[in-house]
Design an enzyme around this catalytic site. Structure first.
Site, PDB file in Angstrom:
ATOM      1  CB  SER A 159     -62.483-133.614 -76.368  1.00 24.35           C
ATOM      2  OG  SER A 159     -62.138-134.268 -77.574  1.00 24.35           O
TER       3      SER A 159
ATOM      4  CE1 TYR B 169     -63.724-128.916 -79.007  1.00 18.56           C
ATOM      5  CE2 TYR B 169     -62.337-130.857 -79.246  1.00 18.56           C
ATOM      6  CZ  TYR B 169     -63.529-130.283 -78.865  1.00 18.56           C
ATOM      7  OH  TYR B 169     -64.524-131.058 -78.336  1.00 18.56           O
TER       8      TYR B 169
END
Length: 251
Positions: free
Chosen positions: A143, A156
């Site tokens: 990410s 996350y």
């Protein structure tokens, strides 16, 4: 057909980025195992869309016995397609979000997001090593949140940071076998994960687009193209690194 004769396993491939990756690798010639957790209908839609070069494999990653279930399903699918046990490409895409700040992260949520995003990736890769052909590819979907501060999804982001460290060490470890290991790091992508706040809201879409230097929201096929490059022979001299697929977000 740059991947003709290759076999790929893509986790979390029933929707979004994973679906786009599965479809792209199959279009490039690979036989693709379409991993999914629960939505059998969606996984079968992906297989149907691809045609004869795909099959579905079900396993709820992050749960007890997940890796055993995944590889048992993979072996069944490979036998049905007359293929051997070996694979050439592993794409660790499956993941769950945790869109809350540190104040609202519970121990249960923390454990879940690490179980799916980090633990499952680690042990799926571990199991795959004995059947991954020399010269193969491991591609982890991380990410842009590992580069850009993301306090609204801190747990996350931590899972993806852990994967990038994993990738670095694994690339060194597998280098003697000619296996490359890399990350692809998406930014804001127009998938159903972001649909609640992004789609149908011009202000939200404009905000998301403004974060990218290229001035638009990313699409799943943008990320799939980056994965396809790393999976191909053109990516043979790239390993241990992160391919930023954020469209230049927050440069």
């Amino acid at each position: 057909m740059t991947l003709a004769g290759k076999t790929a396993l893509v986790t979390g491939a029933s929707r979004g980025i994973g679906r786009a990756v599965a479809e792209r690798l199959a279009a490039d010639g690979a036989l693709v195992a379409v991993g999914y957790a629960q939505d059998e209908t969606a996984a079968k839609e992906v297989v149907t869309a691809i045609g004869g070069r795909a099959f579905a494999v079900q396993a709820r990653l992050g749960a007890e016995g997940d890796v055993d279930t995944l590889f048992a399903a993979l072996d069944r699918g490979l036998r049905e397609h007359g293929a051997g046990r070996e694979i050439d490409i592993l794409v660790n895409n499956a993941g769950v979000a945790a869109p809350v700040t540190i104040e609202d992260v519970t121990p249960a949520l923390y454990d879940e997001v690490f179980a799916v995003n980090t633990r499952a990736t680690f042990f799926t890769t571990q199991r795959a090593l004995s059947r991954l052909r020399d010269g193969g590819r491991v591609i982890n979907i991380t990410s842009g949140a590992t580069r850009i501060a993301f306090p609204e999804g801190i747990a996350y982001a931590m899972t993806k940071g852990a994967i990038e460290t994993f990738t670095l060490a694994l690339a060194q470890h597998l280098g003697p076998r000619g296996i490359t290991v890399n990350n692809v790091a998406p930014g804001i992508i127009d998938t159903d994960v972001n649909a609640d706040w992004l789609r149908g809201d011009p202000e939200a879409e404009a905000y998301a687009a403004s974060r990218a230097a290229l001035g638009r929201v990313g699409r799943p096929d943008d990320v799939a193209a980056a994965v396809a490059f790393l999976a191909s022979d053109d990516g043979r001299w790239v390993t241990g690194t992160t391919l930023d697929a954020t469209g230049g977000s927050h440069l």
